[in-house]
Scaffold this active site. Structure first.
Site, mmCIF file in Angstrom:
data_model
loop_
_atom_site.group_PDB
_atom_site.id
_atom_site.type_symbol
_atom_site.label_atom_id
_atom_site.label_comp_id
_atom_site.label_asym_id
_atom_site.label_seq_id
_atom_site.Cartn_x
_atom_site.Cartn_y
_atom_site.Cartn_z
ATOM 1 N N GLY A 54 0.822 -1.193 0.000
ATOM 2 C CA GLY A 54 0.000 0.000 0.000
ATOM 3 C C GLY A 54 0.860 1.249 0.000
ATOM 4 O O GLY A 54 2.069 1.201 0.249
ATOM 5 N N GLY A 87 0.495 -5.304 0.455
ATOM 6 C CA GLY A 87 -0.695 -5.306 -0.384
ATOM 7 C C GLY A 87 -0.507 -6.034 -1.688
ATOM 8 O O GLY A 87 -1.476 -6.527 -2.282
ATOM 9 N N GLU A 139 5.205 -5.698 7.446
ATOM 10 C CA GLU A 139 4.493 -4.664 8.196
ATOM 11 C C GLU A 139 5.112 -4.315 9.540
ATOM 12 O O GLU A 139 5.038 -3.160 9.981
ATOM 13 C CB GLU A 139 3.034 -5.090 8.392
ATOM 14 C CG GLU A 139 2.166 -4.964 7.143
ATOM 15 C CD GLU A 139 2.382 -6.074 6.136
ATOM 16 O OE1 GLU A 139 1.885 -5.961 5.004
ATOM 17 O OE2 GLU A 139 3.055 -7.076 6.480
ATOM 18 N N ASP A 174 -1.252 -8.056 7.245
ATOM 19 C CA ASP A 174 -2.676 -7.991 6.933
ATOM 20 C C ASP A 174 -2.924 -8.530 5.525
ATOM 21 O O ASP A 174 -2.204 -9.408 5.071
ATOM 22 C CB ASP A 174 -3.197 -6.564 7.116
ATOM 23 C CG ASP A 174 -2.621 -5.568 6.122
ATOM 24 O OD1 ASP A 174 -1.534 -5.816 5.566
ATOM 25 O OD2 ASP A 174 -3.264 -4.514 5.895
#
Length: 344
Positions: free
Chosen positions: A65, A113, A136, A144
């Site tokens: 992301g 992502g 992350e 995630d």
């Protein structure tokens, strides 16, 4: 459609290209919505037999992301980031149950992502250039995009090691850990992709796939399984230090650089994910955790240190594992104020 996702039809093949190469194809909210729109349009279109996801440029599929945008938005309250995560996780879940073959080409850097839009697909291809990771914890976040489910299903404690340390996987590691299905040399990708309109996907992939390369993590299983089986991050670190294995000592040093809070939340998330019955359940948990992380000091500070100021010296709060209250960890798993994701 925006100008950062290229969508086109080649006969019976629907092609989606993440087209933000100067930013390593990192995902914006608009890109997530554009990919979703293409998949929705093709799901019931009988003229589209297969969908292919690739990234523009030579460096990778997607680096994750747009975390600089996360940083700026989190300082303003995080509403934009929570909206992005909601739509991103919905896209990840759709990819996992897409009714047609979904071919993800994980060539080059595929992180965060980027894993979410590829590793839940039905046909996942890595090359000799692939570098796959859920990094992350480096920036004060937790794995995630369905990463907690992928990591929890990796052999032994490999997923725990990867999730806590944010270590990268080689192509062989990605295959070993269940993040990919096939190894195809990058030089053969053009022929493979061109051939998808002329024959069934399985037949085309089998024509170009080669035996999986060596997986360095396989050689480290003994100390990884022993050390990361512990019930707390403190005990994991203690076992790593006491093991006498140089790679284990290095892992302990890497954990010392991560957010203590996010390490504890990550371990709890991975342990909980082992009992989940579906990707949707893991994504619902991740949404709770990620919303809480957006409101936590360590996310803004971690991105500041890694991406904004680039001093690589985050000042975590609390600064030590001992300072992280277990009640604070449990709070990450409570429903966010605006409600749950509700995929099921």
């Amino acid at each position: 459609m925006g100008d950062e996702v290229l969508v086109r039809r080649d006969g019976g093949v629907g092609r989606i290209v993440l087209d933000r190469p100067r930013a390593l194809n990192s995902l914006t909210h608009g890109m997530v919505l554009d990919v979703r729109a293409a998949l929705d349009a093709w799901a019931d279109d009988d003229t589209v037999r297969v969908v292919v996801l690739t990234g523009a440029g030579e460096r990778g599929l997607c680096a994750g992301g747009d975390i600089r945008a996360f940083h700026d938005d989190a300082k303003l309250g995080g509403a934009g980031t929570r909206a992005f995560l909601r739509d991103e996780y919905r896209l990840n879940e759709l990819i996992s149950r897409y009714p047609k073959p979904y071919v993800a080409v994980m060539d080059g850097i595929t992180m965060g992502g980027g894993v979410g839009v590829s590793a839940h697909g039905s046909v996942r291809i890595v090359t000799e250039r692939s570098v796959v990771a859920l990094p992350e914890t480096r920036i004060g976040l937790v794995p995630d995009v369905g990463g907690s489910r992928l990591l929890s299903r990796a052999p032994g404690e490999l997923g725990t090691h990867l999730g806590l340390s944010a270590a990268s996987m080689t192509p062989g590691d990605a295959l070993l850990c269940g993040f990919a299905d096939h190894f195809v040399p990058s030089a053969k990708l053009p022929e493979l992709l061109d051939g998808l309109d002329a024959a069934p996907v399985a037949e085309v992939v089998a024509r170009y796939a080669e035996p999986a390369p060596a997986a360095p993590l396989a050689e480290q299983r003994e100390w990884i399984d022993s050390c990361y089986a512990a019930d707390s991050v403190e005990e994991i670190v203690a076992r790593l230090v006491a093991s006498g294995v140089p790679e284990a000592k290095q892992a302990a040093e890497e954990l010392a650089e991560r957010s203590p809070t996010m390490l504890k939340v990550t371990l709890s998330a991975l342990r909980r994910a082992r009992s989940h019955g579906s990707l949707a359940e893991s994504l619902e948990q991740e949404y709770r955790v990620s919303c809480a992380a957006v409101a936590h000091h360590d996310l803004v500070e971690g991105i500041r240190a890694q991406v904004v100021d680039k001093d690589r010296n985050p000042r975590w709060s609390p600064a030590t594992l001992a300072g992280v209250d277990e009640r604070a960890v449990a709070a990450f798993f409570e429903p966010p104020a605006e409600g749950d994701l509700r995929l099921r």
